[in-house]
Design a protein around this motif. Sequence first.
Motif, PDB file in Angstrom:
ATOM      1  N   PRO A  70       0.157 -26.181 -28.685  1.00 12.79           N
ATOM      2  CA  PRO A  70      -0.742 -25.887 -31.277  1.00 12.79           C
ATOM      3  C   PRO A  70      -2.466 -26.144 -31.048  1.00 12.79           C
ATOM      4  CG  PRO A  70       0.866 -27.339 -31.447  1.00 12.79           C
ATOM      5  CD  PRO A  70       1.126 -27.132 -30.288  1.00 12.79           C
ATOM      6  N   ALA A  71      -3.028 -25.203 -31.459  1.00  8.83           N
ATOM      7  CA  ALA A  71      -4.316 -25.322 -31.381  1.00  8.83           C
ATOM      8  C   ALA A  71      -4.511 -27.117 -32.179  1.00  8.83           C
ATOM      9  CB  ALA A  71      -5.216 -24.660 -32.399  1.00  8.83           C
ATOM     10  N   PRO A  72      -5.456 -27.554 -31.997  1.00 11.85           N
ATOM     11  CA  PRO A  72      -5.472 -29.020 -32.529  1.00 11.85           C
ATOM     12  C   PRO A  72      -6.065 -28.951 -33.962  1.00 11.85           C
ATOM     13  CG  PRO A  72      -7.342 -29.320 -30.599  1.00 11.85           C
ATOM     14  CD  PRO A  72      -6.128 -27.733 -30.684  1.00 11.85           C
ATOM     15  N   ALA A  73      -5.663 -30.086 -35.513  1.00 10.15           N
ATOM     16  CA  ALA A  73      -5.757 -29.806 -36.534  1.00 10.15           C
ATOM     17  C   ALA A  73      -7.089 -29.446 -36.642  1.00 10.15           C
ATOM     18  CB  ALA A  73      -5.656 -30.262 -36.798  1.00 10.15           C
ATOM     19  N   ALA A 115       4.230 -36.096 -41.120  1.00  9.23           N
ATOM     20  CA  ALA A 115       3.141 -36.777 -40.627  1.00  9.23           C
ATOM     21  C   ALA A 115       2.127 -36.404 -41.350  1.00  9.23           C
ATOM     22  CB  ALA A 115       2.286 -37.779 -39.400  1.00  9.23           C
ATOM     23  N   GLY A 116       1.455 -34.999 -41.437  1.00  8.75           N
ATOM     24  CA  GLY A 116       1.126 -33.675 -42.083  1.00  8.75           C
ATOM     25  C   GLY A 116       1.877 -33.496 -43.360  1.00  8.75           C
ATOM     26  N   LEU A 117       2.567 -33.723 -43.834  1.00  7.66           N
ATOM     27  CA  LEU A 117       2.839 -33.714 -45.038  1.00  7.66           C
ATOM     28  C   LEU A 117       2.560 -35.582 -45.438  1.00  7.66           C
ATOM     29  CD1 LEU A 117       4.519 -32.478 -47.300  1.00  7.66           C
ATOM     30  CD2 LEU A 117       6.535 -34.174 -46.770  1.00  7.66           C
ATOM     31  N   ALA A 118       2.737 -36.418 -45.148  1.00 10.72           N
ATOM     32  CA  ALA A 118       2.279 -37.546 -45.762  1.00 10.72           C
ATOM     33  C   ALA A 118       1.320 -37.510 -45.817  1.00 10.72           C
ATOM     34  CB  ALA A 118       2.645 -38.798 -44.860  1.00 10.72           C
ATOM     35  N   LEU A 119       0.171 -37.235 -45.004  1.00  9.23           N
ATOM     36  CA  LEU A 119      -1.313 -36.875 -44.890  1.00  9.23           C
ATOM     37  C   LEU A 119      -2.138 -36.032 -46.640  1.00  9.23           C
ATOM     38  CD1 LEU A 119      -4.152 -37.137 -43.292  1.00  9.23           C
ATOM     39  CD2 LEU A 119      -4.418 -34.368 -43.417  1.00  9.23           C
ATOM     40  N   LEU A 120      -1.317 -34.723 -46.362  1.00  6.98           N
ATOM     41  CA  LEU A 120      -1.712 -33.566 -47.510  1.00  6.98           C
ATOM     42  C   LEU A 120      -1.118 -34.330 -49.368  1.00  6.98           C
ATOM     43  CD1 LEU A 120      -0.187 -30.681 -46.345  1.00  6.98           C
ATOM     44  CD2 LEU A 120      -2.740 -31.175 -46.802  1.00  6.98           C
ATOM     45  N   ASP A 160       0.406 -31.858 -37.617  1.00  9.56           N
ATOM     46  CA  ASP A 160       1.392 -33.602 -37.182  1.00  9.56           C
ATOM     47  C   ASP A 160       0.697 -34.458 -36.547  1.00  9.56           C
ATOM     48  OD1 ASP A 160      -0.335 -33.056 -35.524  1.00  9.56           O
ATOM     49  OD2 ASP A 160       0.410 -31.867 -33.636  1.00  9.56           O
ATOM     50  N   ARG A 161       1.730 -35.298 -36.031  1.00  8.83           N
ATOM     51  CA  ARG A 161       1.145 -36.961 -36.394  1.00  8.83           C
ATOM     52  C   ARG A 161      -0.098 -36.877 -35.368  1.00  8.83           C
ATOM     53  NH1 ARG A 161       1.535 -40.581 -32.462  1.00  8.83           N
ATOM     54  NH2 ARG A 161       2.937 -39.729 -31.174  1.00  8.83           N
ATOM     55  N   GLN A 162       0.067 -36.923 -35.022  1.00  7.67           N
ATOM     56  CA  GLN A 162      -1.721 -36.676 -33.922  1.00  7.67           C
ATOM     57  C   GLN A 162      -3.228 -36.253 -34.637  1.00  7.67           C
ATOM     58  OE1 GLN A 162      -2.184 -34.587 -30.155  1.00  7.67           O
ATOM     59  NE2 GLN A 162      -3.942 -35.955 -29.464  1.00  7.67           N
ATOM     60  N   ALA A 163      -2.943 -35.645 -35.616  1.00 12.73           N
ATOM     61  CA  ALA A 163      -3.985 -34.829 -36.265  1.00 12.73           C
ATOM     62  C   ALA A 163      -3.810 -35.642 -37.966  1.00 12.73           C
ATOM     63  CB  ALA A 163      -3.798 -33.203 -36.746  1.00 12.73           C
ATOM     64  N   ALA A 164      -3.053 -35.996 -38.185  1.00 16.82           N
ATOM     65  CA  ALA A 164      -3.142 -36.835 -39.416  1.00 16.82           C
ATOM     66  C   ALA A 164      -4.091 -38.519 -38.336  1.00 16.82           C
ATOM     67  CB  ALA A 164      -1.340 -37.199 -39.687  1.00 16.82           C
ATOM     68  N   THR A 165      -3.823 -39.143 -37.912  1.00 16.91           N
ATOM     69  CA  THR A 165      -4.749 -40.204 -37.311  1.00 16.91           C
ATOM     70  C   THR A 165      -5.836 -39.854 -37.050  1.00 16.91           C
ATOM     71  OG1 THR A 165      -2.449 -40.710 -36.927  1.00 16.91           O
ATOM     72  CG2 THR A 165      -4.141 -41.962 -35.370  1.00 16.91           C
ATOM     73  N   ARG A 166      -6.046 -38.900 -36.788  1.00 15.84           N
ATOM     74  CA  ARG A 166      -7.324 -38.398 -36.159  1.00 15.84           C
ATOM     75  C   ARG A 166      -8.150 -37.210 -36.908  1.00 15.84           C
ATOM     76  NH1 ARG A 166      -8.642 -33.966 -34.933  1.00 15.84           N
ATOM     77  NH2 ARG A 166      -6.304 -32.909 -34.135  1.00 15.84           N
TER      78      ARG A 166
END
Length: 104
Positions: free
Chosen positions: A6-9, A59-64, A25-31
């Motif tokens: 997938p394309a990075p967020a 992780a994306g849900l948690a970020l939002l 995703d997890r990587q995007a949420a951290t970044r």
Amino acid sequence: MASNTPAPATLARDGDALVFTGALDRQAATRLWAQLLDAAGGASVQRIVLSQVTTVDSAGLALLAELLARLRAAGVSPQLQGEPPGLAELRSAYRLTPELEFPA
């Protein structure tokens, strides 16, 4: 050959909106977290635009959810726009409202 990755967020501020694209995703949420805190500051955020998000994981849900909780605590109630794949299922699994809050 096309990649299945997938394309990075990404995150961009567009007037009163925070616009996400790609896979949350997890990587995007951290970044994206530090960038998100900067982008959400200053002028009032009225919209969280998810129409170009390709997928959301927990992780994306948690970020939002955390973003929306912080904005609400600051007296802002932004509208979510868009329903990316995975969001409805996660919202249901975690028993969150459409505004990503736990019901009272």
